[in-house]
Design an enzyme around this catalytic site. Sequence first.
Site, PDB file in Angstrom:
ATOM      1  N   SER A 142      36.256  37.688  21.148  1.00  0.00           N
ATOM      2  CA  SER A 142      36.597  38.663  20.005  1.00  0.00           C
ATOM      3  C   SER A 142      37.804  37.977  19.007  1.00  0.00           C
ATOM      4  O   SER A 142      38.557  37.156  19.583  1.00  0.00           O
ATOM      5  CB  SER A 142      37.053  39.839  20.794  1.00  0.00           C
ATOM      6  OG  SER A 142      37.984  40.706  19.757  1.00  0.00           O
ATOM      7  N   TYR A 155      42.583  44.642  26.340  1.00  0.00           N
ATOM      8  CA  TYR A 155      41.143  44.018  25.616  1.00  0.00           C
ATOM      9  C   TYR A 155      41.776  42.763  25.302  1.00  0.00           C
ATOM     10  O   TYR A 155      40.961  41.714  25.451  1.00  0.00           O
ATOM     11  CB  TYR A 155      40.895  45.054  24.749  1.00  0.00           C
ATOM     12  CG  TYR A 155      39.522  44.491  24.136  1.00  0.00           C
ATOM     13  CD1 TYR A 155      38.201  44.711  24.872  1.00  0.00           C
ATOM     14  CD2 TYR A 155      39.501  43.962  22.977  1.00  0.00           C
ATOM     15  CE1 TYR A 155      37.184  44.131  24.178  1.00  0.00           C
ATOM     16  CE2 TYR A 155      38.407  43.316  22.367  1.00  0.00           C
ATOM     17  CZ  TYR A 155      37.245  43.555  22.919  1.00  0.00           C
ATOM     18  OH  TYR A 155      36.189  43.029  22.491  1.00  0.00           O
TER      19      TYR A 155
END
Length: 258
Positions: A142, A155
């Site tokens: 990400s 995350y």
Amino acid sequence: MFRLDGKVAVITGGGSGIGQAIAKVFAAQGAAVHVIELNEEGGRQTAADIIAAGGKATVHGCNVAQQATVVQTMENIIKTEGKLDILVNCAGIAHVGKLETTSEEDLDRVYSVNVKGTYNCMFAAIKQMKQQKSGVILNVASIASSVGIPDRFAYSMSKGAVLTMTLSVAKDYIQDGIRCNCISPARVHTPFVDGFISKNYPGKEQEMFEKLSKTQPIGRMAKPDEVGTLALYLCSEEAGFITGTDYPLDGGFIRLNN
């Protein structure tokens, strides 16, 4: 170019969103696709779509956080196919919260899927790839691996680990003919995004969708197929000189968002 004829590809999280798009693109380019998915219903839908389009797909119900189950699933695939050419680690979960609002349970839950799940699948695949002296591993990281994102503590931690695991595996197995890279998407328009918006911003769905879209300098979210196309290239023979690299797919987010 970018054909995957004769290739066996395992894709985790292939029941929806990015994983589903990757599975469909790979199958369209000739790969025999094996979808590893906790949500078997979603996985079956992906496989049905692929088969209806003339491709090859098999679904395996599996929780990537459980190593014994992952190893057995991978062994079954290898026994059936006789080889394993491509592994795409796409299964993942999200969490919204900063350090002080992230509980130990939250952290463990994200870690178990995003970090341990990626590790488990690579662990289960690497022996076969070493024996073959060939293989491609592609992890989905990400932009949170590279830049600070508000309210994404757990995350970001997990995706940072995915990035560094990618570099480690690429380094350790380059002499075995194994390539390992990762893709770092910004926001991608998936059913997860729609569900998140409707749950947290009822009555303001369109407004929030536009707001989130405009956080990318390019002015929109990515499409799952765009991630699938990049994945296809990185797992194809044409990308044979690429390993140990992270590819942002971010609409300019990392470099232009200032």
